[in-house]
Design a protein around this motif. Sequence first.
Motif, PDB file in Angstrom:
ATOM      1  N   ARG A 258     -14.399  38.949 100.349  1.00  0.00           N
ATOM      2  CA  ARG A 258     -13.967  40.277  99.899  1.00  0.00           C
ATOM      3  C   ARG A 258     -13.634  41.168 101.092  1.00  0.00           C
ATOM      4  O   ARG A 258     -12.684  41.953 101.051  1.00  0.00           O
ATOM      5  CB  ARG A 258     -15.071  40.927  99.060  1.00  0.00           C
ATOM      6  CG  ARG A 258     -15.235  40.328  97.677  1.00  0.00           C
ATOM      7  CD  ARG A 258     -16.274  41.074  96.879  1.00  0.00           C
ATOM      8  NE  ARG A 258     -15.857  42.439  96.596  1.00  0.00           N
ATOM      9  CZ  ARG A 258     -16.590  43.322  95.916  1.00  0.00           C
ATOM     10  NH1 ARG A 258     -17.779  42.973  95.448  1.00  0.00           N
ATOM     11  NH2 ARG A 258     -16.150  44.529  95.698  1.00  0.00           N
ATOM     12  N   HIS A 259     -14.421  41.053 102.141  1.00  0.00           N
ATOM     13  CA  HIS A 259     -14.179  41.841 103.354  1.00  0.00           C
ATOM     14  C   HIS A 259     -12.815  41.500 103.954  1.00  0.00           C
ATOM     15  O   HIS A 259     -12.078  42.390 104.409  1.00  0.00           O
ATOM     16  CB  HIS A 259     -15.297  41.548 104.353  1.00  0.00           C
ATOM     17  CG  HIS A 259     -15.325  42.486 105.515  1.00  0.00           C
ATOM     18  ND1 HIS A 259     -15.354  43.856 105.380  1.00  0.00           N
ATOM     19  CD2 HIS A 259     -15.337  42.249 106.855  1.00  0.00           C
ATOM     20  CE1 HIS A 259     -15.376  44.420 106.566  1.00  0.00           C
ATOM     21  NE2 HIS A 259     -15.357  43.469 107.483  1.00  0.00           N
ATOM     22  N   ALA A 260     -12.470  40.209 103.936  1.00  0.00           N
ATOM     23  CA  ALA A 260     -11.164  39.782 104.459  1.00  0.00           C
ATOM     24  C   ALA A 260     -10.043  40.144 103.492  1.00  0.00           C
ATOM     25  O   ALA A 260      -8.968  40.592 103.907  1.00  0.00           O
ATOM     26  CB  ALA A 260     -11.180  38.275 104.719  1.00  0.00           C
ATOM     27  N   ILE A 261     -10.288  39.962 102.204  1.00  0.00           N
ATOM     28  CA  ILE A 261      -9.252  40.229 101.194  1.00  0.00           C
ATOM     29  C   ILE A 261      -8.888  41.712 101.165  1.00  0.00           C
ATOM     30  O   ILE A 261      -7.729  42.083 100.984  1.00  0.00           O
ATOM     31  CB  ILE A 261      -9.732  39.762  99.803  1.00  0.00           C
ATOM     32  CG1 ILE A 261      -9.802  38.229  99.766  1.00  0.00           C
ATOM     33  CG2 ILE A 261      -8.812  40.272  98.702  1.00  0.00           C
ATOM     34  CD1 ILE A 261     -10.528  37.682  98.553  1.00  0.00           C
ATOM     35  N   ARG A 262      -9.898  42.576 101.360  1.00  0.00           N
ATOM     36  CA  ARG A 262      -9.652  44.021 101.334  1.00  0.00           C
ATOM     37  C   ARG A 262      -8.574  44.408 102.345  1.00  0.00           C
ATOM     38  O   ARG A 262      -7.735  45.281 102.094  1.00  0.00           O
ATOM     39  CB  ARG A 262     -10.953  44.770 101.632  1.00  0.00           C
ATOM     40  CG  ARG A 262     -10.836  46.286 101.475  1.00  0.00           C
ATOM     41  CD  ARG A 262     -12.149  46.989 101.819  1.00  0.00           C
ATOM     42  NE  ARG A 262     -13.224  46.552 100.961  1.00  0.00           N
ATOM     43  CZ  ARG A 262     -14.318  45.917 101.394  1.00  0.00           C
ATOM     44  NH1 ARG A 262     -14.464  45.660 102.692  1.00  0.00           N
ATOM     45  NH2 ARG A 262     -15.249  45.539 100.564  1.00  0.00           N
ATOM     46  N   LEU A 263      -8.581  43.744 103.492  1.00  0.00           N
ATOM     47  CA  LEU A 263      -7.588  44.037 104.529  1.00  0.00           C
ATOM     48  C   LEU A 263      -6.285  43.293 104.275  1.00  0.00           C
ATOM     49  O   LEU A 263      -5.200  43.882 104.340  1.00  0.00           O
ATOM     50  CB  LEU A 263      -8.154  43.661 105.899  1.00  0.00           C
ATOM     51  CG  LEU A 263      -7.242  43.941 107.097  1.00  0.00           C
ATOM     52  CD1 LEU A 263      -6.968  45.432 107.225  1.00  0.00           C
ATOM     53  CD2 LEU A 263      -7.871  43.401 108.377  1.00  0.00           C
ATOM     54  N   SER A 264      -6.373  41.998 103.967  1.00  0.00           N
ATOM     55  CA  SER A 264      -5.151  41.206 103.819  1.00  0.00           C
ATOM     56  C   SER A 264      -4.315  41.660 102.623  1.00  0.00           C
ATOM     57  O   SER A 264      -3.083  41.599 102.661  1.00  0.00           O
ATOM     58  CB  SER A 264      -5.501  39.718 103.676  1.00  0.00           C
ATOM     59  OG  SER A 264      -6.225  39.478 102.487  1.00  0.00           O
TER      60      SER A 264
END
Length: 604
Positions: A258-264
Amino acid sequence: MPIDVDTRRLTPPSDHPFKRLLRYAGPHKKRIWAAASASVLNKIFDLAPPALIGAAIDVVVKKEDSLLAGLGIVDVTHQLIVLALLTVVVWGLESAFQYLQEWLWRNLAQTIEHELRQDAYSHIQNLEMAYFHEQSTGGLMAILNDDINQLERFLDTGADDILQVATTAVVIVTTFFILAPQVAWMAMLPVPLIIWGSFKFQRMLAPRYARVREQVSSLNTQLANNLSGIATIKAFATEDYERARIAAESEAYRQANRHAIRLSAAFSPLIRMAIVLGFAATLVYGGMMALEGTLAVGVYSVLVFLTQRLLWPLTRLGKTFDLYQRAMASTRRVLNLLATPISIVSGETPLRKEEVRGELVFDKVGFAYPDRDPILHDFNLRIAAGSTLGVVGATGAGKSTLINLLMRFFEPQQGRVLLDGKPLSELRTEDLRRAVGLVSQQSFLFHGSVRENIAYGSFETSDARILEAARQAEAHPFIQALPRAYDTLVGERGETLSGGQKQRVSIARAVLRDPRVLILDEATSAVDNATEAAIQRSMDRLAKDRTMIIIAHRLSTVRAADRIIVMDRGRIIESGTHEELVARGGEYASLWAIQTGGALAAAE
């Protein structure tokens, strides 16, 4: 295609993983160039239709004054037919190169994935046992499977996407500045912002996906542990506790994603808003020039189409960079594994098994496991060829350490271990391990039939030799009683067999290889008296014409040995035959009295 693994493993781990991957893929340069060329040509022909549409509009508007008319095709109908034929040819070539680029990239991805997994697994097999004490099975499985699969996904589509976007930019920017330089600069305004944003997002995503890969490893480790210990979980009724642990690991993995998806996920919307500015500017400014007559209608049409073809595909860069960062995080883990140094290197001296006598010598050996106090210090021991040595002592006395050094699972920090006067470090490790057979306390059987497990390591052997080995190991009677005899499947880790049955299959496997030195490490520790008696009979037969080392807590197992040593904290405190040691009244005599009830009888 063979790969020179050793030279690639010298790559410094500090290098960027993409550079290291390029060096790793060096043997496939021709295939990479072919795939890249197919991608570029596919995109060039994919960009041709807007030019054909512009030419068609030019024919309809200017008729006999069109560009094609200037090339000698005056008749309007003929001009349209030529454009139709060109369209068919262009689309045919685009389709052909699309097939080629997909075929080449996907097969290249599969090949590199296969070779990388093979190299990684081969490298793992060559690492010393200390490495496996520090690593989890689940973590290694995550590298060999999931991490390598992430790389394959990027090579499958991501590399092609990057090439096609780059080709699109080069072709369209060149076309713009040739056809209408006064409009080109407006269409290109968002491009620097897009490029800057892409690299900015890439740097921000990298640590987030590194964290994702770490969580995958942690989750796989816990799953592997739980599946291996399912019987213990059931026995202690801890299903709810383990379910909560898996849920916690899975939640940590979900949060990392989720932390990565929030940015990508924010990349494409932001890039889209930058893109629309360039498209709108081209639409308005170019349209005004066309209305004023300073820009041909056909050229204006081409510019509008090409602006869209340049800018909108850039929105896919978000997914491409997302895939790229996942792949680079995985690549770093795989290539770091390949860069792990191999500390136990095979010697070069060949060893013919039939020429081995079996004399073993520990010469002033000092050894300590990583981050632990020394367990052997100035240790000396000679085992005569063809003799049987019993080794007893308390847990942690150093008994199994002797086996680890004999098998070259570990290297002594001081001194030498010799076989027939030759240091083990100088012998080819493969030859050494073929000359020395090991039956460990935890007998490991592979999923397969009883026959396949006995023949493991002697794959070309005959059924007659398999049966004879089983008879020598006292395994033939119980195997015959199994539902399908030697073809009975033993299940994963041999779970369908009892502990004693697994031990006898393991002994049969060692016997079949006919080693000149046979080591039995606690072979009777978890069996009943009847099974111990059967194993003891087999050991008596096997002791003929070979050196045997028997490690045991049960003194009855080593009673018939030519010599018995008692170890304590890495030292030999007693040595002699069973009768000599009992008569001496020392540590061995005390253990014998306890195990035979002598001490209790004396007290009474």
